[in-house]
Design an enzyme around this catalytic site. Structure first.
Site, PDB file in Angstrom:
ATOM      1  N   LYS A 125     -11.201 -39.974  -0.779  1.00 24.43           N
ATOM      2  CA  LYS A 125     -12.417 -40.725  -0.349  1.00 24.43           C
ATOM      3  C   LYS A 125     -13.306 -39.637   0.370  1.00 24.43           C
ATOM      4  CE  LYS A 125     -10.824 -44.155   2.138  1.00 24.43           C
ATOM      5  NZ  LYS A 125     -10.880 -43.878   3.495  1.00 24.43           N
TER       6      LYS A 125
ATOM      7  N   ARG B 162     -13.167 -52.413   5.572  1.00 23.18           N
ATOM      8  CA  ARG B 162     -11.647 -52.420   5.359  1.00 23.18           C
ATOM      9  C   ARG B 162     -11.021 -53.595   5.223  1.00 23.18           C
ATOM     10  NH1 ARG B 162     -10.976 -46.823   7.052  1.00 23.18           N
ATOM     11  NH2 ARG B 162      -8.969 -46.113   6.908  1.00 23.18           N
TER      12      ARG B 162
ATOM     13  N   ARG C 173      -1.928 -32.788   3.907  1.00 20.47           N
ATOM     14  CA  ARG C 173      -3.284 -32.468   4.140  1.00 20.47           C
ATOM     15  C   ARG C 173      -3.399 -31.725   5.292  1.00 20.47           C
ATOM     16  NH1 ARG C 173      -7.294 -37.805   3.757  1.00 20.47           N
ATOM     17  NH2 ARG C 173      -5.584 -38.561   5.113  1.00 20.47           N
TER      18      ARG C 173
ATOM     19  N   ARG D  82      -4.199 -33.960  10.640  1.00 18.01           N
ATOM     20  CA  ARG D  82      -4.457 -35.065  11.418  1.00 18.01           C
ATOM     21  C   ARG D  82      -3.102 -35.774  11.897  1.00 18.01           C
ATOM     22  NH1 ARG D  82      -8.501 -38.564   7.450  1.00 18.01           N
ATOM     23  NH2 ARG D  82      -6.883 -40.286   8.217  1.00 18.01           N
TER      24      ARG D  82
ATOM     25  N   ARG E  87      -0.538 -47.485   7.119  1.00 13.83           N
ATOM     26  CA  ARG E  87      -1.845 -47.431   6.712  1.00 13.83           C
ATOM     27  C   ARG E  87      -1.888 -47.980   5.186  1.00 13.83           C
ATOM     28  NH1 ARG E  87      -3.986 -41.823   6.830  1.00 13.83           N
ATOM     29  NH2 ARG E  87      -5.851 -42.408   6.551  1.00 13.83           N
TER      30      ARG E  87
HETATM   31  P1  AMP Z   1      -9.812 -42.881   7.559  1.00  5.55           P
HETATM   32  O1  AMP Z   1     -10.302 -41.598   8.073  1.00  5.55           O
HETATM   33  O2  AMP Z   1     -10.714 -43.600   6.952  1.00  5.55           O
HETATM   34  O3  AMP Z   1      -8.468 -42.741   7.056  1.00  5.55           O
HETATM   35  O4  AMP Z   1      -9.564 -43.699   9.017  1.00  5.55           O
HETATM   36  C1  AMP Z   1      -8.552 -43.352   9.988  1.00  5.55           C
HETATM   37  C2  AMP Z   1      -8.294 -44.332  11.022  1.00  5.55           C
HETATM   38  O5  AMP Z   1      -9.251 -44.830  11.557  1.00  5.55           O
HETATM   39  C3  AMP Z   1      -7.697 -45.812  10.201  1.00  5.55           C
HETATM   40  O6  AMP Z   1      -6.322 -45.596   9.971  1.00  5.55           O
HETATM   41  C4  AMP Z   1      -7.971 -46.814  11.341  1.00  5.55           C
HETATM   42  O7  AMP Z   1      -7.217 -46.733  12.406  1.00  5.55           O
HETATM   43  C5  AMP Z   1      -9.403 -46.419  11.822  1.00  5.55           C
HETATM   44  N1  AMP Z   1     -10.418 -46.767  11.038  1.00  5.55           N
HETATM   45  C6  AMP Z   1     -11.333 -46.323   9.895  1.00  5.55           C
HETATM   46  N2  AMP Z   1     -12.201 -47.203   9.674  1.00  5.55           N
HETATM   47  C7  AMP Z   1     -11.838 -48.499  10.106  1.00  5.55           C
HETATM   48  C8  AMP Z   1     -12.540 -49.619   9.957  1.00  5.55           C
HETATM   49  N3  AMP Z   1     -13.628 -50.010   9.037  1.00  5.55           N
HETATM   50  N4  AMP Z   1     -11.952 -50.634  10.904  1.00  5.55           N
HETATM   51  C9  AMP Z   1     -11.126 -50.380  11.462  1.00  5.55           C
HETATM   52  N5  AMP Z   1     -10.614 -49.256  11.884  1.00  5.55           N
HETATM   53  C10 AMP Z   1     -10.872 -48.235  10.983  1.00  5.55           C
END
Ligand code: AMP
Length: 218
Positions: A14, A89, A128, A161, A172
């Site tokens: 993404k 999400r 990553r 990360r 996740r």
């Molecule tokens: P990402 O960078 O999109 O993989 O998101 C990393 C982490 O951020 C996720 O595992 C969640 O803990 C949090 N997160 C990101 N987007 C959301 C969302 N829309 N709602 C709740 N938590 C989020």
């Protein structure tokens, strides 16, 4: 200009696709994960609370994510089109987004689902690394480095990360299956869902996305 949502399992690409679209079409990339990671650096109760949930791969409360998102969508550069990466999400978040984007008159045109199987996504996650300076993203398994552990572009030491480990990836992914698949169904029923195979290289994935949005994005 289009407003796009990218939906995908963790580590499906993404962020990479959003960065490519941003560069090519000058759209704003809104990653709720990035907004939350930034907020987690604040030395406040809220910052610590978010950091703890992030490190366990748990979803952060809708009220917090929505507040950060609204602030970002209100910035005028979003008028040129935006790419939402990581939101919604859950189906509840999809309904909240309908209300918000309607209210701000910045409705969603396309929802693009990046499809990839679990094993491949896990390999992408565990490998990553990214550059804290120029934001370039690499994979330790697939990319070659001028100097191992350092950015090919600017020479900065690469970061991993905290949520890119096997246990957190599994959390996740499980949370994605449980919470996000209903989002895919929600947009399918609205007729704005497009599925793109994200298991090949990033250029191929981008070309598939461009076939969907291309004509309207001039
Ligand atoms: P990402 O960078 O999109 O993989 O998101 C990393 C982490 O951020 C996720 O595992 C969640 O803990 C949090 N997160 C990101 N987007 C959301 C969302 N829309 N709602 C709740 N938590 C989020």
């Amino acid at each position: 200009m289009n407003n796009i949502i990218l939906i995908a399992p963790p580590a499906a690409g993404k962020g990479t696709q959003a960065a490519l679209l941003k560069e090519k079409y000058n759209m704003v990339h809104i990653s709720t994960g990035d907004l939350l990671r930034l907020e987690a650096q604040e030395d406040t109760e809220r910052g610590k609370y978010i950091a703890d949930l992030l490190s366990h791969g748990k979803l952060i409360d809708d009220s917090i994510v929505l507040e950060l998102l609204e602030k970002k969508l209100n910035e005028s550069d979003c008028d040129n089109g935006y790419i939402l990466d990581g939101f919604p999400r859950t189906k509840d978040q999809a309904i909240l987004l309908d209300e918000l984007s309607n209210r701000l008159n910045k409705n969603i045109d396309y929802v693009i689902f990046l499809d990839i199987d679990r094993d491949k996504a896990m390999k992408r996650s565990l490998g990553r690394v990214s550059c804290p300076e120029c934001k370039a993203i690499y994979n330790e398994y697939f990319d070659t480095f001028k100097e191992i552990g350092f950015c090919n572009k600017c020479g900065t030491k690469l970061d991993k990360r905290t949520d890119d480990n096997e246990e957190t990836f599994n959390n996740r992914y499980d949370s994605y299956i449980k919470m996000t698949e209903p989002v895919v169904e929600y947009y399918k029923s609205k007729g704005i869902l497009h599925i793109v195979d994200s298991s090949f290289d990033k250029e191929y994935t981008l070309s598939q996305i461009e076939k969907i949005i291309g004509d309207n994005n001039d």
